[in-house]
Design a protein around this motif. Sequence first.
Motif, PDB file in Angstrom:
ATOM      1  N   SER A  40       0.436  -1.532   0.274  1.00  0.00           N
ATOM      2  CA  SER A  40       0.002   0.286  -0.436  1.00  0.00           C
ATOM      3  C   SER A  40       0.988   1.597  -0.446  1.00  0.00           C
ATOM      4  O   SER A  40       2.174   1.327   0.699  1.00  0.00           O
ATOM      5  N   GLN A  69       0.013   0.087  10.548  1.00  0.00           N
ATOM      6  CA  GLN A  69       0.247   0.009   9.416  1.00  0.00           C
ATOM      7  C   GLN A  69       2.116  -1.295   8.747  1.00  0.00           C
ATOM      8  O   GLN A  69       2.478  -1.453   8.107  1.00  0.00           O
ATOM      9  N   GLN A  96       2.061  -2.154   5.077  1.00  0.00           N
ATOM     10  CA  GLN A  96       2.670  -1.174   4.479  1.00  0.00           C
ATOM     11  C   GLN A  96       4.237  -2.745   4.187  1.00  0.00           C
ATOM     12  O   GLN A  96       5.206  -1.596   2.879  1.00  0.00           O
ATOM     13  N   THR A 151       8.953   1.140   8.117  1.00  0.00           N
ATOM     14  CA  THR A 151       8.285   0.852   8.310  1.00  0.00           C
ATOM     15  C   THR A 151       8.336  -0.191   9.809  1.00  0.00           C
ATOM     16  O   THR A 151       6.664   0.041  10.590  1.00  0.00           O
TER      17      THR A 151
END
Length: 489
Positions: free
Chosen positions: A2, A411, A414, A154
Amino acid sequence: MSTLRTVNHQDVEPKNKLDKFFKISQRGSTLGTEIRGGLATFLAMSYIIVLNPLVLSGADGSGQTLGISAVAAATALIAAVITLLMGLWANHPFGLAAGLGVNALLAITIATTPDLTWPEVMGLVVVAGLVMVLLVLTGFRTAVFRAVPDAIKTGIVVGIGFFITLIGLVNAGFVRRLPDEAGTTVPLGLGIGGELSGWPILVFVIGLALTAILVVRQVRGAILIGIVVSTILANILEGVFHIGPSVDDAGNVNPEGWSLVAPAMPGWNAPDLSLLGNVSLGAFSSIGSIAAALLVFAILLSVFFDAMGTSVGLAREAGNVDDVGNIPNLDRVLLVDAIGVTAGGAGSASSTQIFVESGTGIGEGARTGFASLITGVLFLAAMFLTPLIYLVPFEAVAPALVIVGFMMVSQVRQIDWNDVGAAIPAFITFALMPFTYSIVNGIGAGIIAYAVIRTGQGRGREVHPLLWVVAIAFVFYFGMGVFQNMLGL
């Protein structure tokens, strides 16, 4: 994988000069949202004014102490000034205050060194801060920041999410260390002896349930409402049942007491600013240049990567990044953080750094430095109105930290899990942060793992040269005790 979430709206016309200066509309926010976010961040961070003096309350190598009231005043003042600077100059919703990792390092390890005084300990922090300023001005710190792979960045965000959740659970007493039958300790367990009991736990549970429901229903001000309602409930319960803190001034333990601050309104005292400027560089002569340099290196590496990791996590959660993950005004963010390290040492409040609890304000919708302006002003007021800090116990703020942790952990999607060579270091990064209670440990282990695994894959060219420098530095950092023994220090 994403794409990064951003909130910038370049075509939005600013409503006034204030809106234009802070880019409030451009970042998809409103003045009211920024005010609520700044207040939420302050409430989530305010405990540091009480906790930092307790952490730094021990005697130094000469038997001297700093003084609790003086450390409290310095902590609030420096947090106010540096947070205001972050908001006005760097324009990010980041609150800064005395870093818990570094102050524990100072109190437990460095200050107990024989013949080393508190002014000399804080002098080491000042030196580390000045080196940090130099690294930012030369562009080295920013270059290292950009050399870190996206997967690790990330992983840092996710790790901070887990870390902030653990802080919330532990602060509330929901998660505690449990002794086993042999008298040792197992990592963590539920409540007291495996059971949940006590009024403070009830405050946390009600606060968490309320905050979660409000967030799910997308109620504006959900996190702040949760904190305020939990605080009111805590004060009512304390007034009726006189619960008291978990450890009182005489050292008596009450397992069902409030984690640190029992809701109360103590008397007013004028702020004691006697510690400002009370520093010395005498450590380089009292314990030797090599030993002092090693201690500076330990402090430096900790603050260097703590700010990097925290700013990445918070900026991504706020959406204040471009399409490739770069943070606007990154140089200013890192320079303000470096100035905070220096100022914290100069004020004997320990290194002042970006707080992960700023995520509470971001979760409330804060996107600009105006939120930091609110947080900074409240810290300044807190220096004179410290009794108000005692109204908000940990248990009232902890639900917000858990919810913000959820937002950040989300998150994890990701990460490209098909690229195992990058995914494993990212996993190590976010796994070690909560398990070792250290953002720096997670970053260091993740970077070392990335360099080693990519090389083992035959893809060593993908490892940026600066990342090798960082990996080697972390090898020295993790092996500090070994190297000290080798040098007879």
